[in-house]
Scaffold this motif. Structure first.
Motif, PDB file in Angstrom:
ATOM      1  N   SER A  25      -2.503 -15.914   2.956  1.00  0.00           N
ATOM      2  CA  SER A  25      -2.434 -16.364   4.083  1.00  0.00           C
ATOM      3  C   SER A  25      -1.319 -17.277   4.366  1.00  0.00           C
ATOM      4  O   SER A  25      -0.388 -16.759   5.166  1.00  0.00           O
ATOM      5  CB  SER A  25      -3.687 -16.431   5.711  1.00  0.00           C
ATOM      6  OG  SER A  25      -3.768 -17.923   4.441  1.00  0.00           O
ATOM      7  N   VAL A  26      -0.955 -17.631   3.073  1.00  0.00           N
ATOM      8  CA  VAL A  26       0.359 -17.998   3.437  1.00  0.00           C
ATOM      9  C   VAL A  26       1.488 -17.905   2.735  1.00  0.00           C
ATOM     10  O   VAL A  26       1.842 -17.641   3.225  1.00  0.00           O
ATOM     11  CB  VAL A  26      -0.351 -19.904   2.181  1.00  0.00           C
ATOM     12  CG1 VAL A  26       1.206 -20.357   2.014  1.00  0.00           C
ATOM     13  CG2 VAL A  26      -1.160 -20.568   2.656  1.00  0.00           C
ATOM     14  N   LEU A  27       0.679 -16.838   2.028  1.00  0.00           N
ATOM     15  CA  LEU A  27       2.412 -15.561   1.245  1.00  0.00           C
ATOM     16  C   LEU A  27       2.530 -14.955   2.675  1.00  0.00           C
ATOM     17  O   LEU A  27       3.660 -14.600   2.243  1.00  0.00           O
ATOM     18  CB  LEU A  27       1.796 -14.965   0.095  1.00  0.00           C
ATOM     19  CG  LEU A  27       1.728 -16.016  -1.657  1.00  0.00           C
ATOM     20  CD1 LEU A  27       1.219 -15.095  -2.695  1.00  0.00           C
ATOM     21  CD2 LEU A  27       2.534 -17.026  -1.234  1.00  0.00           C
ATOM     22  N   LEU A  28       1.397 -14.502   2.986  1.00  0.00           N
ATOM     23  CA  LEU A  28       2.184 -13.307   4.148  1.00  0.00           C
ATOM     24  C   LEU A  28       2.676 -14.549   5.301  1.00  0.00           C
ATOM     25  O   LEU A  28       4.131 -13.213   5.746  1.00  0.00           O
ATOM     26  CB  LEU A  28       0.526 -13.012   4.635  1.00  0.00           C
ATOM     27  CG  LEU A  28       0.446 -11.787   4.169  1.00  0.00           C
ATOM     28  CD1 LEU A  28      -1.156 -11.847   4.728  1.00  0.00           C
ATOM     29  CD2 LEU A  28       0.670 -10.640   3.662  1.00  0.00           C
ATOM     30  N   SER A  33       5.676  -9.526   0.408  1.00  0.00           N
ATOM     31  CA  SER A  33       5.299  -8.531   0.884  1.00  0.00           C
ATOM     32  C   SER A  33       3.807  -8.192   0.396  1.00  0.00           C
ATOM     33  O   SER A  33       3.016  -8.627  -0.340  1.00  0.00           O
ATOM     34  CB  SER A  33       6.346  -7.255  -0.107  1.00  0.00           C
ATOM     35  OG  SER A  33       5.345  -7.325  -1.828  1.00  0.00           O
ATOM     36  N   ILE A  34       3.190  -6.976   1.107  1.00  0.00           N
ATOM     37  CA  ILE A  34       1.337  -6.311   0.909  1.00  0.00           C
ATOM     38  C   ILE A  34       1.621  -6.183  -0.634  1.00  0.00           C
ATOM     39  O   ILE A  34       0.715  -6.099  -1.408  1.00  0.00           O
ATOM     40  CB  ILE A  34       1.260  -5.248   2.248  1.00  0.00           C
ATOM     41  CG1 ILE A  34       1.048  -6.165   2.887  1.00  0.00           C
ATOM     42  CG2 ILE A  34      -0.179  -4.870   1.685  1.00  0.00           C
ATOM     43  CD1 ILE A  34       0.091  -6.849   3.127  1.00  0.00           C
ATOM     44  N   LYS A  35       2.852  -5.571  -1.147  1.00  0.00           N
ATOM     45  CA  LYS A  35       3.013  -4.586  -2.414  1.00  0.00           C
ATOM     46  C   LYS A  35       1.972  -5.555  -3.528  1.00  0.00           C
ATOM     47  O   LYS A  35       1.638  -6.026  -4.594  1.00  0.00           O
ATOM     48  CB  LYS A  35       4.061  -3.644  -2.834  1.00  0.00           C
ATOM     49  CG  LYS A  35       3.969  -3.016  -4.452  1.00  0.00           C
ATOM     50  CD  LYS A  35       4.906  -2.323  -4.517  1.00  0.00           C
ATOM     51  CE  LYS A  35       5.006  -1.435  -6.032  1.00  0.00           C
ATOM     52  NZ  LYS A  35       6.580  -0.682  -6.262  1.00  0.00           N
ATOM     53  N   ALA A  36       3.647  -7.265  -3.710  1.00  0.00           N
ATOM     54  CA  ALA A  36       3.035  -8.028  -4.120  1.00  0.00           C
ATOM     55  C   ALA A  36       1.887  -8.753  -4.372  1.00  0.00           C
ATOM     56  O   ALA A  36       1.758  -9.165  -5.403  1.00  0.00           O
ATOM     57  CB  ALA A  36       4.157  -9.413  -4.342  1.00  0.00           C
ATOM     58  N   PRO A  46      -2.457  -1.768  -3.192  1.00  0.00           N
ATOM     59  CA  PRO A  46      -1.750  -1.901  -1.901  1.00  0.00           C
ATOM     60  C   PRO A  46      -2.722  -1.737  -0.401  1.00  0.00           C
ATOM     61  O   PRO A  46      -2.707  -2.442   0.570  1.00  0.00           O
ATOM     62  CB  PRO A  46      -0.817  -2.126  -1.366  1.00  0.00           C
ATOM     63  CG  PRO A  46      -0.233  -1.393  -2.891  1.00  0.00           C
ATOM     64  CD  PRO A  46      -1.578  -1.012  -3.424  1.00  0.00           C
ATOM     65  N   GLY A  47      -3.049  -0.382  -0.059  1.00  0.00           N
ATOM     66  CA  GLY A  47      -3.942   0.323   0.887  1.00  0.00           C
ATOM     67  C   GLY A  47      -4.578  -1.068   1.610  1.00  0.00           C
ATOM     68  O   GLY A  47      -5.157  -1.852   1.886  1.00  0.00           O
ATOM     69  N   TYR A  53      -5.729  -7.887   5.109  1.00  0.00           N
ATOM     70  CA  TYR A  53      -4.742  -8.751   5.947  1.00  0.00           C
ATOM     71  C   TYR A  53      -4.086  -8.702   6.837  1.00  0.00           C
ATOM     72  O   TYR A  53      -3.145  -9.722   7.081  1.00  0.00           O
ATOM     73  CB  TYR A  53      -4.321  -9.393   4.326  1.00  0.00           C
ATOM     74  CG  TYR A  53      -5.125  -9.648   3.391  1.00  0.00           C
ATOM     75  CD1 TYR A  53      -5.961 -11.328   3.761  1.00  0.00           C
ATOM     76  CD2 TYR A  53      -5.420  -9.777   2.535  1.00  0.00           C
ATOM     77  CE1 TYR A  53      -6.295 -12.607   2.774  1.00  0.00           C
ATOM     78  CE2 TYR A  53      -6.586 -10.076   1.443  1.00  0.00           C
ATOM     79  CZ  TYR A  53      -6.734 -11.344   1.464  1.00  0.00           C
ATOM     80  OH  TYR A  53      -7.695 -11.944   0.767  1.00  0.00           O
ATOM     81  N   ALA A  54      -4.107  -7.129   7.103  1.00  0.00           N
ATOM     82  CA  ALA A  54      -3.074  -6.773   8.166  1.00  0.00           C
ATOM     83  C   ALA A  54      -3.329  -7.239   9.474  1.00  0.00           C
ATOM     84  O   ALA A  54      -1.550  -7.574  10.095  1.00  0.00           O
ATOM     85  CB  ALA A  54      -3.414  -5.168   8.530  1.00  0.00           C
ATOM     86  N   HIS A  55      -4.167  -8.075   9.906  1.00  0.00           N
ATOM     87  CA  HIS A  55      -3.995  -9.334  10.783  1.00  0.00           C
ATOM     88  C   HIS A  55      -3.283 -10.676  10.656  1.00  0.00           C
ATOM     89  O   HIS A  55      -2.918 -11.364  11.861  1.00  0.00           O
ATOM     90  CB  HIS A  55      -5.508  -9.150  11.553  1.00  0.00           C
ATOM     91  CG  HIS A  55      -6.687  -9.779  10.268  1.00  0.00           C
ATOM     92  ND1 HIS A  55      -7.300  -9.641   9.135  1.00  0.00           N
ATOM     93  CD2 HIS A  55      -6.780 -11.513  10.498  1.00  0.00           C
ATOM     94  CE1 HIS A  55      -7.367 -11.103   8.125  1.00  0.00           C
ATOM     95  NE2 HIS A  55      -7.259 -12.121   9.251  1.00  0.00           N
ATOM     96  N   LEU A  56      -3.346 -10.526   9.420  1.00  0.00           N
ATOM     97  CA  LEU A  56      -2.246 -12.234   8.942  1.00  0.00           C
ATOM     98  C   LEU A  56      -1.264 -11.911   9.614  1.00  0.00           C
ATOM     99  O   LEU A  56       0.113 -12.636   9.285  1.00  0.00           O
ATOM    100  CB  LEU A  56      -2.738 -12.376   7.769  1.00  0.00           C
ATOM    101  CG  LEU A  56      -3.989 -12.484   7.588  1.00  0.00           C
ATOM    102  CD1 LEU A  56      -4.216 -13.341   6.457  1.00  0.00           C
ATOM    103  CD2 LEU A  56      -4.671 -14.412   8.967  1.00  0.00           C
ATOM    104  N   LEU A  57      -0.601 -10.688   9.607  1.00  0.00           N
ATOM    105  CA  LEU A  57       1.451 -10.166   9.468  1.00  0.00           C
ATOM    106  C   LEU A  57       1.746 -10.561  10.737  1.00  0.00           C
ATOM    107  O   LEU A  57       0.687 -10.101  12.054  1.00  0.00           O
ATOM    108  CB  LEU A  57       0.535  -8.432   8.299  1.00  0.00           C
ATOM    109  CG  LEU A  57       0.810  -8.120   7.190  1.00  0.00           C
ATOM    110  CD1 LEU A  57       1.276  -6.605   7.300  1.00  0.00           C
ATOM    111  CD2 LEU A  57       2.131  -8.631   6.567  1.00  0.00           C
ATOM    112  N   PRO A  58       2.845 -10.439  11.235  1.00  0.00           N
ATOM    113  CA  PRO A  58       3.466 -11.044  12.221  1.00  0.00           C
ATOM    114  C   PRO A  58       3.552  -9.428  12.809  1.00  0.00           C
ATOM    115  O   PRO A  58       4.038  -8.683  11.990  1.00  0.00           O
ATOM    116  CB  PRO A  58       4.910 -11.655  11.873  1.00  0.00           C
ATOM    117  CG  PRO A  58       5.262 -12.012  10.713  1.00  0.00           C
ATOM    118  CD  PRO A  58       3.763 -11.059  10.200  1.00  0.00           C
ATOM    119  N   SER A  59       3.906  -9.425  14.347  1.00  0.00           N
ATOM    120  CA  SER A  59       3.567  -8.505  14.977  1.00  0.00           C
ATOM    121  C   SER A  59       5.191  -7.777  14.403  1.00  0.00           C
ATOM    122  O   SER A  59       5.938  -8.284  14.338  1.00  0.00           O
ATOM    123  CB  SER A  59       3.727  -8.124  16.302  1.00  0.00           C
ATOM    124  OG  SER A  59       4.683  -8.475  16.907  1.00  0.00           O
TER     125      SER A  59
END
Length: 82
Positions: A25-28, A33-36, A46-47, A53-59
């Motif tokens: 969550s800190v890195l996102l 990136s999701i890949k990294a 990465p999928g 962790y998609a819910h932690l990404l900004p919209s």
């Protein structure tokens, strides 16, 4: 606390698993990136990382709004100093 010489009982709510979530969550939040992130976490796909962790990404709307605001902020001349 476990008996001396006995391991702690594993728990997904605390311990290493929880630390992995904090790390992700800190890195996102910092824009990684999701890949990294998948590579850092040892995920081969990465999928999987994205699903977890998609819910932690900004919209998308938030990213778009911030990107446009940044362009206008950089283009705005500075106010004269008085």
């Amino acid at each position: 606390m476990p008996e001396r010489g006995r391991p702690y009982a594993e728990s997904r709510e605390n311990g290493t698993h929880a630390l992995r979530h904090v790390y992700a969550s800190v890195l996102l939040d910092a824009g990684e990136s999701i890949k990294a992130l998948a590579e850092y976490l040892g995920h081969s796909d990465p999928g999987l990382t994205l699903r977890v962790y998609a819910h932690l990404l900004p919209s998308s709307q938030e990213r778009t709004r911030n990107a446009v605001a940044d362009v206008f902020d950089r283009a705005r001349p500075e106010a004269p100093r008085t």
